[in-house]
Design a protein around this motif. Structure first.
Motif, PDB file in Angstrom:
ATOM      1  N   SER A   1      12.093 -52.924  20.047  1.00 33.32           N
ATOM      2  CA  SER A   1      12.052 -51.461  20.117  1.00 33.32           C
ATOM      3  C   SER A   1      12.791 -50.826  18.953  1.00 33.32           C
ATOM      4  N   HIS A   2      13.748 -51.558  18.363  1.00 31.26           N
ATOM      5  CA  HIS A   2      14.490 -51.088  17.199  1.00 31.26           C
ATOM      6  C   HIS A   2      14.601 -52.244  16.200  1.00 31.26           C
TER       7      HIS A   2
ATOM      8  N   GLN B   1      18.924 -59.770   3.782  1.00 36.23           N
ATOM      9  CA  GLN B   1      18.101 -58.585   3.541  1.00 36.23           C
ATOM     10  C   GLN B   1      18.810 -57.325   4.052  1.00 36.23           C
ATOM     11  N   PRO B   2      18.764 -56.233   3.284  1.00 41.84           N
ATOM     12  CA  PRO B   2      19.353 -54.975   3.776  1.00 41.84           C
ATOM     13  C   PRO B   2      18.595 -54.476   4.999  1.00 41.84           C
ATOM     14  N   ILE B   3      19.258 -53.672   5.794  1.00 41.47           N
ATOM     15  CA  ILE B   3      18.649 -53.173   7.025  1.00 41.47           C
ATOM     16  C   ILE B   3      17.388 -52.365   6.719  1.00 41.47           C
ATOM     17  N   THR B   4      17.309 -51.724   5.559  1.00 41.22           N
ATOM     18  CA  THR B   4      16.098 -50.978   5.202  1.00 41.22           C
ATOM     19  C   THR B   4      14.880 -51.886   5.110  1.00 41.22           C
ATOM     20  N   ASN B   5      15.080 -53.181   4.859  1.00 40.82           N
ATOM     21  CA  ASN B   5      13.958 -54.114   4.777  1.00 40.82           C
ATOM     22  C   ASN B   5      13.605 -54.739   6.124  1.00 40.82           C
ATOM     23  N   LEU B   6      14.402 -54.487   7.146  1.00 35.50           N
ATOM     24  CA  LEU B   6      14.127 -55.068   8.450  1.00 35.50           C
ATOM     25  C   LEU B   6      13.057 -54.259   9.177  1.00 35.50           C
ATOM     26  N   GLY B   7      12.568 -54.803  10.292  1.00 32.07           N
ATOM     27  CA  GLY B   7      11.495 -54.130  11.013  1.00 32.07           C
ATOM     28  C   GLY B   7      11.518 -54.451  12.487  1.00 32.07           C
ATOM     29  N   THR B   8      10.384 -54.198  13.138  1.00 33.22           N
ATOM     30  CA  THR B   8      10.257 -54.399  14.584  1.00 33.22           C
ATOM     31  C   THR B   8       9.120 -55.362  14.935  1.00 33.22           C
ATOM     32  N   ASN B   9       8.419 -55.900  13.930  1.00 31.29           N
ATOM     33  CA  ASN B   9       7.334 -56.846  14.175  1.00 31.29           C
ATOM     34  C   ASN B   9       7.445 -58.022  13.209  1.00 31.29           C
ATOM     35  N   TYR B  10       7.600 -59.224  13.765  1.00 27.84           N
ATOM     36  CA  TYR B  10       7.763 -60.431  12.960  1.00 27.84           C
ATOM     37  C   TYR B  10       6.808 -61.513  13.446  1.00 27.84           C
TER      38      TYR B  10
ATOM     39  N   SER C   1      14.255 -79.402  17.913  1.00 26.55           N
ATOM     40  CA  SER C   1      13.380 -78.269  17.615  1.00 26.55           C
ATOM     41  C   SER C   1      14.110 -77.268  16.741  1.00 26.55           C
ATOM     42  N   PHE C   2      13.336 -76.350  16.180  1.00 23.14           N
ATOM     43  CA  PHE C   2      13.913 -75.245  15.412  1.00 23.14           C
ATOM     44  C   PHE C   2      14.469 -74.204  16.381  1.00 23.14           C
ATOM     45  N   LYS C   3      15.210 -73.251  15.828  1.00 22.31           N
ATOM     46  CA  LYS C   3      15.758 -72.171  16.617  1.00 22.31           C
ATOM     47  C   LYS C   3      15.521 -70.838  15.926  1.00 22.31           C
ATOM     48  N   LEU C   4      15.519 -69.778  16.715  1.00 19.47           N
ATOM     49  CA  LEU C   4      15.437 -68.419  16.204  1.00 19.47           C
ATOM     50  C   LEU C   4      16.708 -67.677  16.565  1.00 19.47           C
ATOM     51  N   ILE C   5      17.302 -67.018  15.573  1.00 19.30           N
ATOM     52  CA  ILE C   5      18.409 -66.088  15.815  1.00 19.30           C
ATOM     53  C   ILE C   5      17.852 -64.681  15.642  1.00 19.30           C
ATOM     54  N   ILE C   6      17.937 -63.886  16.682  1.00 16.39           N
ATOM     55  CA  ILE C   6      17.448 -62.504  16.651  1.00 16.39           C
ATOM     56  C   ILE C   6      18.660 -61.591  16.751  1.00 16.39           C
ATOM     57  N   ILE C   7      18.872 -60.747  15.731  1.00 18.49           N
ATOM     58  CA  ILE C   7      20.071 -59.908  15.654  1.00 18.49           C
ATOM     59  C   ILE C   7      19.671 -58.443  15.784  1.00 18.49           C
ATOM     60  N   ASN C   8      20.273 -57.759  16.725  1.00 21.03           N
ATOM     61  CA  ASN C   8      20.062 -56.322  16.864  1.00 21.03           C
ATOM     62  C   ASN C   8      20.740 -55.611  15.694  1.00 21.03           C
ATOM     63  N   ALA C   9      19.954 -54.941  14.853  1.00 20.34           N
ATOM     64  CA  ALA C   9      20.484 -54.328  13.643  1.00 20.34           C
ATOM     65  C   ALA C   9      20.949 -52.894  13.851  1.00 20.34           C
ATOM     66  N   GLU C  10      20.861 -52.389  15.073  1.00 14.99           N
ATOM     67  CA  GLU C  10      21.178 -50.983  15.299  1.00 14.99           C
ATOM     68  C   GLU C  10      22.202 -50.818  16.427  1.00 14.99           C
ATOM     69  N   ASP C  11      22.838 -49.660  16.397  1.00  8.65           N
ATOM     70  CA  ASP C  11      23.896 -49.353  17.362  1.00  8.65           C
ATOM     71  C   ASP C  11      23.286 -48.750  18.624  1.00  8.65           C
ATOM     72  N   THR C  12      22.398 -49.512  19.243  1.00 10.94           N
ATOM     73  CA  THR C  12      21.755 -49.091  20.481  1.00 10.94           C
ATOM     74  C   THR C  12      21.169 -50.323  21.148  1.00 10.94           C
ATOM     75  N   GLU C  13      20.962 -50.271  22.442  1.00  8.15           N
ATOM     76  CA  GLU C  13      20.346 -51.403  23.129  1.00  8.15           C
ATOM     77  C   GLU C  13      18.922 -51.597  22.631  1.00  8.15           C
TER      78      GLU C  13
ATOM     79  N   LYS D   1      16.810 -57.811  26.668  1.00  9.09           N
ATOM     80  CA  LYS D   1      17.517 -56.782  25.902  1.00  9.09           C
ATOM     81  C   LYS D   1      18.708 -57.385  25.169  1.00  9.09           C
ATOM     82  N   ILE D   2      19.008 -56.818  23.999  1.00  6.34           N
ATOM     83  CA  ILE D   2      20.178 -57.231  23.228  1.00  6.34           C
ATOM     84  C   ILE D   2      21.059 -56.003  23.002  1.00  6.34           C
ATOM     85  N   PRO D   3      22.347 -56.075  23.342  1.00  7.61           N
ATOM     86  CA  PRO D   3      23.249 -54.933  23.109  1.00  7.61           C
ATOM     87  C   PRO D   3      23.418 -54.644  21.618  1.00  7.61           C
ATOM     88  N   SER D   4      24.055 -53.521  21.334  1.00  7.18           N
ATOM     89  CA  SER D   4      24.271 -53.076  19.957  1.00  7.18           C
ATOM     90  C   SER D   4      24.905 -54.167  19.105  1.00  7.18           C
TER      91      SER D   4
END
Length: 572
Positions: free
Chosen positions: A215-216, A126-135, A163-175, A194-197
């Motif tokens: 937060s982002h 999915q493009p970053i425009t389709n991403l969000g902050t609540n899942y 068990s299943f796993k979740l990968i959470i990727i910070n999509a922005e250039d900020t913490e 927290k996840i770095p950029s």
């Protein structure tokens, strides 16, 4: 038997209103096991416009590919080290940026053994425009899933595979501050970190995780590298979860031939949410799965509130397309030699479905009881193609066959605007000319600028025209409608790839008392005043009025495979 799920491939394709963009971020989940050497990973990048360039950022290395033409695809292969197999933080995210809109498709598979034992997984990025902050996280319990389909839990040597796993990727250039919401012993708890950029974290997941908040913007991937059984067969699962805003209330649950048992899994942030079929509320099993009584045909279900809905079966893990997210055009990417598309369209306009440039003429359609829809399954020969509708929105699912099982998922939506000219990548444009001309002069004027007189042949096109003009001018302008001198019937005069004039459709937007007698007006104009609702009138063709010209949209013509390159050659 659950053994089918263990070696059948799973596919989870795209799902948003459009899945193109110029900025993406993703990662390759672990396939089979970190100790298993024979796996491959690749990204397909398909250009939607001429002269497109894209750049991939991975592992402190960048690679740029230039001069892609509309519809062409470049496949980039990645090394085994690109897989995310460790729990905890990682820098194994992959970013893609492009100068113009592209779609990105991901493939992970094993390279040894017969095809029915290969571990194949594809997904739309999915493009970053389709991403969000609540899942919202689907409540998937590993042992409950196995038992639901008649299996029994295998003796897992490692907790990581139980068990299943979740990968959470910070999509922005900020913490990015991440909040996990858990349900522990009927008590809601939160965990923050927290996840770095542009980095990611992989965590164990089960049915106690309710939500991921951030937060982002983040990308969230639900994955299982290897659902095992006692005969050592396994199946990879990947589902890129969509933000809460992409939920819906009405769904067509597709019937997939060869699937003898399936369940629905509903996710909602409303505890009282329910799902109904034929006004009968479906009751969940202890594991949370919902069942339809008749699994031999497509059926329509309704949710009491916005939900996401997944169809789960041995070999399948499909996020269903809600009715409010049907689209006009879909790109289909295949990886096996047995390729099908399942199409859901309005019964009244099912004959207006196209694959690339051709009508789908030989399809056997089945009406979906109690709805305005019908469904069909068509066989395809191309590894890349697109399916579109000229006047209404449709749903399209990809189906492939591994030789022993059918698997599939939603195709890639790239346009939500139906158009008679094809699969739109740049919409058409209406423009009102400055000079007052006769109808014939107006036609010549538009043609001289490689345009045509506007032809609002449907209510949707009329609304598009009204929104584009949107004036209060007390005057009229010519459109491409006139009477035949031979039959006195109204017809549209326009330039299309196949003809210069076509009969009028059933849609008209005449003002009260219109049209006048044929001898008082052989041509048609529309009011430029929104107060008059842009109604049409008949007029003498020699009268001087401003033309409404229409620039045809840019559409896809064909998808062509491009080059395949090895990204690992550029790694440092």
């Amino acid at each position: 038997m659950f053994v089918i799920l263990l070696f059948a491939s799973t596919l989870s394709q795209g799902l948003a209103i459009v899945s193109y963009g110029d900025s993406f971020i993703t990662a390759f989940p672990e396939n089979v096991g970190y100790f298993y050497p024979f796996t491959s990973r690749s990204l397909r990048v398909t250009a939607l416009h001429q002269d497109t360039s894209f750049t991939i950022f991975y592992n402190y290395t960048t690679i740029t590919k230039s001069n892609l033409q509309r519809g062409s695809t470049t496949t980039m292969s990645f090394p085994k080290t690109a897989e995310v197999h460790e729990l905890n933080y990682s820098t194994n995210s992959i970013r893609i940026t492009s100068t113009k809109n592209v779609v990105v498709h991901s493939l992970s598979h094993s390279d040894t053994g017969p095809i029915q034992e290969k571990n194949i997984q594809t997904t739309v990025i999915q493009p970053i425009t389709n991403l969000g902050t609540n899942y919202l996280i689907p409540p998937l319990n590993h042992s409950g899933l196995i038992q639901t389909f008649g299996g029994s839990p295998a003796p897992f040597p490692f907790k990581r595979y139980s068990s299943f796993k979740l990968i959470i990727i910070n999509a922005e250039d900020t913490e990015n501050t991440i909040t996990l919401v858990w349900n522990v012993s009927a008590c809601v708890q939160e965990e923050k970190f927290k996840i770095p950029s542009y980095q990611l974290i992989q965590i164990q997941a089960n049915d106690s995780i309710l939500m991921v908040k951030s937060s982002h913007k983040v990308a969230v991937i639900l994955t299982h590298p290897c659902l095992e059984n006692t005969v050592c067969k396994c199946n990879m699962i990947v589902n890129q979860i969509l933000p809460v805003r992409f939920q819906g209330q009405n769904f067509v649950v597709p019937y997939i031939p060869g699937i003898t048992q399936s369940r629905l899994l509903m996710t909602s942030n409303v505890k009282s949410a329910s799902l109904s079929h034929n006004n009968v509320q479906l009751k969940p099993s202890p594991s949370g799965f919902l069942s339809l009584s008749d699994q031999t045909k497509s059926q329509y279900v309704n949710a009491s509130v916005g939900v996401s809905l997944r169809l789960i079966s041995p070999g399948l893990f499909i996020e269903l397309i809600p009715e409010n997210m049907f689209a006009a055009c879909y790109v289909l990417q295949f990886y096996s030699d047995i390729r099908y598309a399942l199409v859901i369209a309005e019964t009244s306009s099912k004959n207006n479905v196209h694959t690339q440039r051709d009508h789908i003429t030989s399809a056997q359609w089945t009406e979906i009881t109690g709805t305005k829809y019908s469904s069909t399954i068509i066989s395809l020969t191309e590894s890349q193609t697109f399916i579109w509708h000229s006047s209404s929105k449709i749903a399209v699912y990809i189906l492939e066959n591994s030789g022993t099982a059918v698997y599939g998922g939603p195709a890639i939506p790239i346009s939500d605007q139906p158009d008679e000219f094809g699969c739109v990548v740049i919409p058409g444009q209406f423009e009102v000319g400055n000079d007052r001309l006769s109808w014939a002069e107006s036609l010549a004027h538009c043609t001289s600028f490689h345009k045509q007189l506007a032809c609002p042949t449907t209510e949707d096109i009329q609304m598009d025209l009204a929104n584009a003009v949107n004036t209060t001018k007390d005057e009229e302008a010519w459109i491409g409608l006139r009477r035949s001198l031979m039959t006195t019937d109204w017809y549209w005069q326009r330039h299309t790839p196949s003809t210069t004039s076509l009969p009028s459709s059933d849609f008209f937007h005449w003002a009260d008392g219109q049209p006048l007698d044929q001898w008082k007006g052989l041509c048609a104009s529309l009011s430029l005043d929104r107060v008059d609702a842009f109604k049409w009138k008949s007029a003498k063709c020699c009268e001087k009025k401003r033309p409404v010209c229409y620039k045809r949209p840019i559409v896809l013509n064909v998808l062509t495979p491009g080059v395949t390159e090895n990204f690992s050659q550029g790694l440092i």
